[in-house]
Write a protein that holds these residues in place. Structure first.
Motif, mmCIF file in Angstrom:
data_model
loop_
_atom_site.group_PDB
_atom_site.id
_atom_site.type_symbol
_atom_site.label_atom_id
_atom_site.label_comp_id
_atom_site.label_asym_id
_atom_site.label_seq_id
_atom_site.Cartn_x
_atom_site.Cartn_y
_atom_site.Cartn_z
ATOM 1 N N SER A 1 -47.206 35.427 19.207
ATOM 2 C CA SER A 1 -47.269 36.954 18.223
ATOM 3 C C SER A 1 -47.513 35.741 17.186
ATOM 4 C CB SER A 1 -46.049 37.780 18.230
ATOM 5 O OG SER A 1 -46.369 38.706 17.127
ATOM 6 N N PRO A 2 -48.472 36.408 16.215
ATOM 7 C CA PRO A 2 -49.129 35.436 14.825
ATOM 8 C C PRO A 2 -47.578 35.659 13.906
ATOM 9 C CG PRO A 2 -49.934 38.180 15.640
ATOM 10 C CD PRO A 2 -49.751 37.968 16.588
ATOM 11 N N ALA A 3 -47.964 34.348 13.371
ATOM 12 C CA ALA A 3 -46.783 35.116 11.990
ATOM 13 C C ALA A 3 -47.574 36.327 10.960
ATOM 14 C CB ALA A 3 -46.568 33.984 11.212
ATOM 15 N N SER A 4 -46.764 36.374 9.857
ATOM 16 C CA SER A 4 -46.679 37.519 9.183
ATOM 17 C C SER A 4 -47.983 37.150 8.107
ATOM 18 C CB SER A 4 -45.730 38.294 8.373
ATOM 19 O OG SER A 4 -44.763 36.893 7.825
ATOM 20 N N ASN B 1 -44.289 33.775 7.762
ATOM 21 C CA ASN B 1 -43.068 33.537 8.374
ATOM 22 C C ASN B 1 -43.543 34.013 9.654
ATOM 23 O OD1 ASN B 1 -41.271 33.652 5.876
ATOM 24 N ND2 ASN B 1 -41.942 35.561 5.327
ATOM 25 N N PRO B 2 -42.243 33.296 10.948
ATOM 26 C CA PRO B 2 -42.061 33.645 11.770
ATOM 27 C C PRO B 2 -42.069 35.463 11.772
ATOM 28 C CG PRO B 2 -40.409 32.695 11.467
ATOM 29 C CD PRO B 2 -41.101 32.770 9.877
ATOM 30 N N PRO B 3 -41.883 35.512 13.221
ATOM 31 C CA PRO B 3 -42.294 36.736 13.783
ATOM 32 C C PRO B 3 -40.696 37.506 13.814
ATOM 33 C CG PRO B 3 -42.920 36.287 15.502
ATOM 34 C CD PRO B 3 -43.276 34.930 14.644
ATOM 35 N N ALA B 4 -40.324 39.007 13.799
ATOM 36 C CA ALA B 4 -38.974 38.754 14.405
ATOM 37 C C ALA B 4 -38.744 38.885 15.964
ATOM 38 C CB ALA B 4 -38.614 40.492 13.711
ATOM 39 N N VAL B 5 -38.069 37.934 16.420
ATOM 40 C CA VAL B 5 -37.565 38.051 17.578
ATOM 41 C C VAL B 5 -36.929 39.554 18.560
ATOM 42 C CG1 VAL B 5 -36.818 36.332 19.640
ATOM 43 C CG2 VAL B 5 -38.166 35.489 17.883
ATOM 44 N N PHE B 6 -37.033 39.649 19.335
ATOM 45 C CA PHE B 6 -36.249 41.314 20.338
ATOM 46 C C PHE B 6 -36.147 40.637 21.497
ATOM 47 C CE2 PHE B 6 -39.011 43.081 17.070
ATOM 48 C CZ PHE B 6 -37.511 43.961 16.072
ATOM 49 N N VAL B 7 -35.109 40.329 21.946
ATOM 50 C CA VAL B 7 -34.675 40.003 23.611
ATOM 51 C C VAL B 7 -34.219 40.548 24.331
ATOM 52 C CG1 VAL B 7 -33.378 38.214 25.583
ATOM 53 C CG2 VAL B 7 -34.072 37.811 22.853
ATOM 54 N N SER B 8 -35.273 41.290 25.421
ATOM 55 C CA SER B 8 -34.586 42.226 26.096
ATOM 56 C C SER B 8 -33.519 41.721 27.843
ATOM 57 C CB SER B 8 -35.285 43.353 26.251
ATOM 58 O OG SER B 8 -34.572 44.504 27.184
ATOM 59 N N GLY C 1 -42.765 27.478 19.641
ATOM 60 C CA GLY C 1 -43.905 26.729 19.152
ATOM 61 C C GLY C 1 -44.359 26.183 17.821
ATOM 62 N N ARG C 2 -44.427 26.706 17.028
ATOM 63 C CA ARG C 2 -44.272 25.949 15.123
ATOM 64 C C ARG C 2 -43.058 26.096 14.683
ATOM 65 N NH1 ARG C 2 -48.345 29.966 11.936
ATOM 66 N NH2 ARG C 2 -47.308 29.007 10.044
ATOM 67 N N TRP C 3 -41.776 26.804 15.542
ATOM 68 C CA TRP C 3 -40.731 26.819 14.553
ATOM 69 C C TRP C 3 -40.025 26.746 16.209
ATOM 70 C CZ3 TRP C 3 -44.015 30.963 13.357
ATOM 71 C CH2 TRP C 3 -44.725 30.909 12.661
ATOM 72 N N TRP C 4 -38.265 26.556 16.003
ATOM 73 C CA TRP C 4 -37.440 26.599 16.186
ATOM 74 C C TRP C 4 -36.658 27.914 16.403
ATOM 75 C CZ3 TRP C 4 -36.152 24.971 21.673
ATOM 76 C CH2 TRP C 4 -36.799 24.112 22.223
ATOM 77 N N PRO D 1 -44.674 41.823 12.324
ATOM 78 C CA PRO D 1 -45.204 40.790 13.148
ATOM 79 C C PRO D 1 -44.145 40.576 13.906
ATOM 80 C CG PRO D 1 -46.970 40.374 11.227
ATOM 81 C CD PRO D 1 -45.116 41.406 10.927
ATOM 82 N N ALA D 2 -42.983 40.875 15.601
ATOM 83 C CA ALA D 2 -42.532 40.559 15.997
ATOM 84 C C ALA D 2 -43.038 40.380 18.018
ATOM 85 C CB ALA D 2 -42.228 41.906 16.427
ATOM 86 N N VAL D 3 -41.929 39.689 18.213
ATOM 87 C CA VAL D 3 -42.758 39.784 19.797
ATOM 88 C C VAL D 3 -41.295 40.097 20.537
ATOM 89 C CG1 VAL D 3 -41.726 36.952 19.432
ATOM 90 C CG2 VAL D 3 -42.953 37.620 21.021
ATOM 91 N N LEU D 4 -41.036 39.419 21.794
ATOM 92 C CA LEU D 4 -40.790 40.530 22.701
ATOM 93 C C LEU D 4 -40.889 39.649 23.537
ATOM 94 C CD1 LEU D 4 -39.172 42.678 23.866
ATOM 95 C CD2 LEU D 4 -41.186 43.374 25.188
#
Length: 482
Positions: A250-253, A257-264, A207-210, A163-166
């Motif tokens: 993005s939903p957690a795994s 755990n929180p999703p992986a974060v990708f920044v572009s 949201g749920r985490w910083w 699980p990941a978020v962009l």
């Protein structure tokens, strides 16, 4: 941040003011029953008007009593015009239907054409002269820019097997101080992204985490020792704001755990699989598709190429790791046209030129969503980050505001803004704003390279002293035909 997308599919969302029945000069769409056929006929869009002859096209939706499925079509219209310049009303006489196209129902073509022709006596005939002239000017303006193609440079395509978020940033980060705090906020992203300048650390609201990282490139982890003032800063910054996409939606795994974060900071898309990709064959084709992903990922076993379709655009690579290149829809292997419409991946047929689904999608893309706006009730407030700043719109005499989340255009000496599918006009960039009932044709020359290109798909269909009749086609929501 404003971001363009390309879709070859059809979707319509209601205006926030809701669907409404239009009356008077704006009496479109018309709902007419002829025998067992129900027609919804949308306002004709003018193609040409020479002497007293007018040619136009109108979108039509047909349903039959024996089959509730909607059939989309386009009809070509000719009419003789009688103009009363004192009342500024045009009467359409001798309306004739030259042709009709219902690509999803070829067997019913003649039946549906006959039904449309039988409905003509019930069509609205009185049309505002000013509205027709404005519509014609818009058609001519759009014709001048038809040769300008949409940009199809491949985005940065990121693969994640968990699980990941962009998080997208519109160019290099634009940092602004948070009043009374030592934090800087990244302004050109819909996510709440803060930089703690003394510590040299980034914080991302999940949201749920910083989440925190030493740089935008990561690595991003859950903040273990959260600064005590961070939630207060969040409350201060988000007070009165509408939730926007772009945070950690993005939903957690499964492990929580929180999703992986990708920044572009460049255009990017994210492909996510649930673990290592698993494949299954598509019957009667040489294609495989990835079964453990919500994304459309395929392998052409004959050419050993990987394909994906993102927002209606096709991309190809030797493997999921890339590099990816854009593929025009017409050059996608013909194997894809053999995908059964009812299969799990049948929806991609709408993104392949020449298929019945693509032809219907193109027609559906001309169907507007309409609403009636009461002038006295529609309001607009535009907030700028500092003094209003404008940048030229490439290839036009217009400018657009760059330091606001609103869509503000400076054209022909006035300021125009779109909010929830409604045009507003004002004499200064800060207002006061009133609902606009006529839009300059030059706005409809905004090129695809502009972040405000989608505003071209919002129209004014008519007006009275009390109401303005507005609508948009799916291009306003990011569905463009290429």
């Amino acid at each position: 941040m404003k971001r363009q997308k390309l879709l070859l599919s059809f979707f319509v969302a209601p205006l926030l003011l809701g669907q409404a029945t239009i009356t008077g000069d704006g009496n479109w769409p018309r709902e007419i029953d002829t025998g067992s056929i129900h027609l919804v006929i949308y306002q004709p869009q003018v193609d040409s008007w020479k002497d007293n002859r007018i040619e136009a096209r109108s979108a039509v939706i047909v349903t039959r009593k024996e089959d509730p499925k909607e059939i989309f079509g386009i009809v070509s219209i000719e009419a003789r015009t009688e103009v009363d310049r004192e009342t500024r009303i045009v009467i359409l006489e001798d309306i004739s239907i030259k042709d009709a196209n219902f690509p999803s129902a070829p067997a019913l073509q003649s039946t549906l054409l006959s039904a449309v022709r039988e409905s003509v006596p019930n069509w609205e005939r009185a049309v505002s002269l000013d509205r027709l002239l404005a519509d014609l000017a818009i058609t001519e303006a759009e014709t001048k820019t038809e040769s300008i193609r949409l940009k199809n440079d491949p985005p940065k395509i990121i693969l994640s097997k968990s699980p990941a978020v962009l998080i997208l940033i519109d160019g290099e980060p634009v940092l602004r101080p948070v009043e009374g705090e030592h934090y800087l906020r990244v302004m050109n992203t819909p996510a709440l992204l803060l930089f703690d300048s003394p510590a040299g650390t980034y914080f991302l609201d999940g949201g749920r985490w910083w989440m925190t990282a030493p740089s935008l490139n990561g690595p991003w982890t859950v903040a273990a020792n959260l600064p005590m003032d961070l939630d207060e800063v969040k409350a201060q910054l988000t007070k009165g704001e509408e939730a926007e996409p772009g945070a950690l939606a993005s939903p957690a795994s499964p492990s929580g755990n929180p999703p992986a974060v990708f920044v572009s900071t460049v255009p990017a898309e994210l492909l996510v699989t649930r673990g290592e990709p698993t494949y299954a064959p598509i019957p009667k084709t040489n294609l495989l598709y990835v079964t453990n992903s919500d994304y459309d990922i395929f392998v052409d076993t004959k050419a050993q190429q990987t394909y994906t379709v993102l927002e209606g655009r096709w991309f190809r690579a030797k493997s999921l790791e890339g590099p990816w290149e854009w593929v025009p829809g017409a050059q996608v292997p013909r194997e894809f046209t053999h995908i059964a419409p009812e299969s799990p991946k049948g929806h991609v047929l709408a993104s392949i030129p020449g298929t019945e689904q693509a032809r219907e999608a193109v027609i559906a893309n001309e169907i507007p969503q309409t609403a009636t706006v009461r002038r006295s009730e529609a309001k607009l407030n535009v907030h700028y980050n500092g003094e209003p700043q404008f940048r030229p719109i490439e290839g036009t005499p217009m400018e657009y505001a760059v330091n606001t989340s609103s869509e503000v255009i400076h054209a022909e000496g006035r300021y125009y803004a779109v909010e929830h599918g409604i045009w507003f006009v004002g004499d200064s960039p800060v207002g006061p704003w009133a609902v606009a009932d006529l839009i300059p044709a030059v706005i409809y020359t905004i090129p695809p390279s502009s972040p405000l290109y989608h505003t071209r798909f919002v129209r004014v269909y008519g007006y009275t002293p009390e109401f303005v009749y507005v609508g948009y086609t799916p291009g306003y929501l990011g569905a463009f035909v290429d």
